[in-house]
Write a protein that holds these residues in place. Structure first.
Motif, PDB file in Angstrom:
ATOM      1  N   UNK A 263       0.828  -1.369  -0.017  1.00 58.08           N
ATOM      2  CA  UNK A 263      -0.077   0.136  -0.127  1.00 58.08           C
ATOM      3  C   UNK A 263       0.610   1.179  -0.082  1.00 58.08           C
ATOM      4  N   UNK A 264       1.934   1.088   0.681  1.00 54.28           N
ATOM      5  CA  UNK A 264       2.754   2.443   0.802  1.00 54.28           C
ATOM      6  C   UNK A 264       3.514   2.509  -0.336  1.00 54.28           C
ATOM      7  N   UNK A 265       3.977   1.601  -1.195  1.00 56.35           N
ATOM      8  CA  UNK A 265       4.607   1.594  -2.547  1.00 56.35           C
ATOM      9  C   UNK A 265       3.608   2.156  -3.460  1.00 56.35           C
TER      10      UNK A 265
ATOM     11  N   UNK B  36       1.412   4.441  -2.860  1.00 59.99           N
ATOM     12  CA  UNK B  36       1.427   5.712  -2.816  1.00 59.99           C
ATOM     13  C   UNK B  36       2.706   6.470  -2.952  1.00 59.99           C
TER      14      UNK B  36
END
Lengths: 204, 204
Positions: A57-59, A61
């Motif tokens: 999820x961070x990737x 973003x």
């Protein structure tokens, strides 16, 4: 499906309008932004898996992710080749020693854990990293490969925008006290009991 | 760390050798390979996140993944751009209607859930798919947008090598009875209570 009558439709609308009002009020109340210290613990599945899902999820973003694996190093996991798709946006370090019951060598395990913690320090200092996954750190703390007070103090003193997720069974109370979010994965039912073996894409 | 004496080293070795023997015996016992029906439920975090982590692991094992989102359609999630890195190896379908308390329209929600279920049928029949993520299906079942008996019967009758993971609170007992693995995510501590808002890369 059974046909839906008008009274049911209206009851649903009123109930959901109410639910939305509660939801919106809750969201409006929350204004802080800060790096979170998250702990995934408990005997159930999904602790590391959810941490890797957060990394994904961070990737998505457009942030970089650091992953330090404290125990599972010797396992060939499906995550590592998958994360390779993101190139240098994922920084990966494994202790490379396998489970502690594989090495049976306490001094080697301690030395490996300390090297891994040095890597954590390096990644905590790297401003380009948005999320740090400390996979199975709880196991290293449980076996006292690392000093609990020192680890918690360094995590607490990290830069304020860094999200950290720590996984592993038997999380230490001192760590959970310091955390913003603690989730316990509870095993309700497991296929291993029915003789099903670990399979590619599921367990590794 | 404190210095480690020889007696401690030997106690550790003996304990871990024993642990390894137990572990190896357990692994040897398990010989079945089959597609698993997995359920992530409970009020805690990590249900969908762990399902997406499983998807990542499956992709790392060079299998294709299907994802059908039953409720979160209107949310912009970090997963979708991240999975884009895997091209057509991830097939994604969202109901596209947002949370049910956003639409407040029961008939529209039912129609959208039925279209999503049609997509599930299509993906269950596609032999190239190794894992199917049915995100928030439990919510659609709870609100009776889909017929529970029919859904469980179709999942149970799927091809035997297909892994399926169903997420969402309040999983129905009939579904859990049919599942191979049920994990409950329990909320121990949550930062929303401290006024921290949903942040990119963590909640979405």
């Amino acid at each position: 499906m059974k046909p839906v009558d008008d009274a049911t439709v209206e009851r649903h609308r009123a109930k959901m309008a109410n639910r939305k009002a509660v939801q919106d009020a809750e969201v409006a109340e929350k204004t802080l932004e800060k790096g979170l210290l998250m702990v995934h613990t408990g005997p159930g599945k999904g602790k590391s898996t959810a941490a890797f899902g957060l990394a994904l999820r961070m990737l998505g973003n457009n942030r970089r992710v650091g992953i330090v694996q404290f125990i599972k190093g010797a396992w060939s996991t499906g995550e590592q080749p998958a994360f390779a798709a993101f190139g240098d946006r994922v920084v990966w370090h494994t202790m490379g020693e396998g489970f502690t019951w594989e090495t049976q060598d306490l001094k080697r395990d301690i030395a490996a854990a300390e090297r891994a913690w040095d890597k954590v320090r390096e990644l905590m200092a790297d401003n380009s990293i948005g999320l740090l996954v400390l996979d199975e750190l709880n196991i290293a703390l449980r076996y006292e490969y690392l000093d609990l007070e020192k680890v918690v103090a360094e995590l607490t003193a990290r830069r304020p925008d860094l999200h950290v997720v720590v996984t592993g069974r038997n999380a230490k109370p001192l760590l959970m006290d310091a955390a913003d979010l603690v989730t316990e994965m509870t095993l309700v039912k497991h296929h291993f009991k029915a003789g099903v073996k670990a399979q590619a894409g599921i367990e590794f």
